[in-house]
Design an enzyme around this catalytic site. Structure first.
Site, PDB file in Angstrom:
ATOM      1  N   ASP A 105      36.349  76.960  15.600  1.00 25.74           N
ATOM      2  CA  ASP A 105      36.681  75.736  16.325  1.00 25.74           C
ATOM      3  C   ASP A 105      38.107  75.278  16.042  1.00 25.74           C
ATOM      4  OD1 ASP A 105      35.887  75.052  13.684  1.00 25.74           O
ATOM      5  OD2 ASP A 105      35.401  73.005  14.288  1.00 25.74           O
ATOM      6  N   HIS A 106      38.855  76.072  15.279  1.00 29.07           N
ATOM      7  CA  HIS A 106      40.267  75.793  15.026  1.00 29.07           C
ATOM      8  C   HIS A 106      41.189  76.895  15.545  1.00 29.07           C
ATOM      9  CE1 HIS A 106      39.734  72.307  12.184  1.00 29.07           C
ATOM     10  NE2 HIS A 106      38.506  72.777  12.298  1.00 29.07           N
TER      11      HIS A 106
ATOM     12  N   HIS B  52      37.269  73.990   1.526  1.00 27.91           N
ATOM     13  CA  HIS B  52      36.507  74.173   2.770  1.00 27.91           C
ATOM     14  C   HIS B  52      36.443  75.658   3.109  1.00 27.91           C
ATOM     15  CE1 HIS B  52      34.835  73.129   6.648  1.00 27.91           C
ATOM     16  NE2 HIS B  52      35.820  73.756   7.270  1.00 27.91           N
TER      17      HIS B  52
ATOM     18  N   HIS C 125      43.156  77.001   9.050  1.00 25.54           N
ATOM     19  CA  HIS C 125      42.134  77.887   8.492  1.00 25.54           C
ATOM     20  C   HIS C 125      41.478  78.668   9.624  1.00 25.54           C
ATOM     21  CE1 HIS C 125      39.766  74.340   9.557  1.00 25.54           C
ATOM     22  NE2 HIS C 125      38.650  75.017   9.379  1.00 25.54           N
TER      23      HIS C 125
ATOM     24  N   ASP D   8      40.385  70.663   8.046  1.00 25.18           N
ATOM     25  CA  ASP D   8      39.065  70.177   7.652  1.00 25.18           C
ATOM     26  C   ASP D   8      38.978  69.896   6.152  1.00 25.18           C
ATOM     27  OD1 ASP D   8      38.244  70.372  10.242  1.00 25.18           O
ATOM     28  OD2 ASP D   8      36.857  72.050   9.932  1.00 25.18           O
TER      29      ASP D   8
ATOM     30  N   HIS E 279      38.286  79.076  10.858  1.00 25.40           N
ATOM     31  CA  HIS E 279      37.062  78.764  11.597  1.00 25.40           C
ATOM     32  C   HIS E 279      37.312  78.740  13.110  1.00 25.40           C
ATOM     33  CE1 HIS E 279      34.929  76.838   7.894  1.00 25.40           C
ATOM     34  NE2 HIS E 279      34.835  78.144   7.915  1.00 25.40           N
TER      35      HIS E 279
ATOM     36  N   HIS F 215      38.702  66.266  13.072  1.00 23.44           N
ATOM     37  CA  HIS F 215      37.413  65.910  13.660  1.00 23.44           C
ATOM     38  C   HIS F 215      37.227  64.396  13.710  1.00 23.44           C
ATOM     39  CE1 HIS F 215      35.434  69.873  13.918  1.00 23.44           C
ATOM     40  NE2 HIS F 215      36.131  70.173  12.840  1.00 23.44           N
TER      41      HIS F 215
END
Length: 273
Positions: free
Chosen positions: A70-71, A124, A66, A146, A68, A184
């Site tokens: 932090d990915h 998400h 996805h 996530d 985001h 995570h």
């Protein structure tokens, strides 16, 4: 660093799926076989570049779940490496995506003994995908970003409770020995909440003790398994009487469907301290 290593011999020789810690609690999953690697959700490039240099590996592919930051934050820097291919969800804006994927597509990289089917798992984010199949001799394996965590699931930033419930149901029907490579290290916090939902669940109590020991030893709690999540994760237990009753008690109203139970659980978890 905890590793899953495939059995010695044959095509799985020197194969492993390894967690590369990133930020404060992310894992970038490195799929490694015979001097080559792919990585899943590289939120930053540094941990990947150091790992490749230390291990003498060639990066062949990046798999994204996805959009985001932090990915995907490390994608452009890693894209400077010649010859890599970036795979990702077709319905999301990404820094780079060479092969856009939706449910029914596959990612096959023989050099990494990798053959993964794509699942659409909105909730998400609107276009979130997951990968399930074989990677570096580990089978069955699920790279779920996530959407699912050990003892929890992702917040609903773009999707709805029915969407996320349906996405988690796709995971729930996978074989119980499926390794769950989520992104995570939220396990201890999630299990504290899960025990508030099901305080008498003995498998959950045992899993919390095991997870606490792993973290005390500096080890990841991941991967989990689908079987473990079915037994301990309230979000995969929305039809269990104790979970239904706990959700009803927290919400102050009866729960008339598994989706309603899920929605109440997600609201409960959002505010849990």
């Amino acid at each position: 660093m905890q590793a899953l290593t495939a059995p010695a011999g044959g095509r799985e020789r020197n194969a492993a799926v390894l967690p590369l810690p990133a930020f404060s609690d992310n894992y970038i999953w490195a799929i490694v076989r015979d001097g080559q690697a792919a990585v899943v959700d590289p939120g930053e490039a540094g941990p990947v570049l150091r790992f490749l240099e230390q291990q003498g590996l060639r990066l062949r592919a990046i798999l994204l779940t996805h959009h985001h930051g932090d990915h995907v934050g490390g994608v452009l820097e890693l894209s400077r490496i010649e010859g890599i291919t970036v795979y990702g969800p077709a319905r999301e804006r990404l820094p780079r995506c060479d092969v856009a994927l939706t449910e029914g597509d596959r990612v096959t990289l023989p050099e990494l003994d990798l053959d993964l089917a794509v699942l659409d798992v909105p909730g998400h984010t609107a276009g979130h995908i997951a990968y399930v199949g074989r990677a570096a001799g580990v089978e069955p394996a699920l790279f779920c970003g996530d959407t699912l965590f050990a003892g929890g699931c992702g917040r609903l930033f773009e999707g709805t409770p029915p969407q996320m419930y349906d996405s988690l149901e796709k995971f729930s029907v996978l074989p119980p020995d499926t390794k769950v490579f989520c992104a995570h290290e939220y396990t201890l916090a999630n299990l504290r909440w899960a025990l508030a939902v099901e305080p008498t669940n003995r498998e959950l109590q045992s899993w919390q003790l095991q997870a606490q020991q792993l973290r005390a030893d500096g080890q990841p709690t991941l991967p989990s398994t689908i079987g473990q999540e079915r037994a301990t994760n309230p979000f995969l237990r929305t039809q269990q009487p104790d979970v239904v009753q706990a959700a009803a008690s927290w919400a102050g109203r009866s729960q008339n469907s598994p989706v309603e139970v899920f929605a109440s659980l997600r609201e409960w978890k959002n505010d849990f301290k």
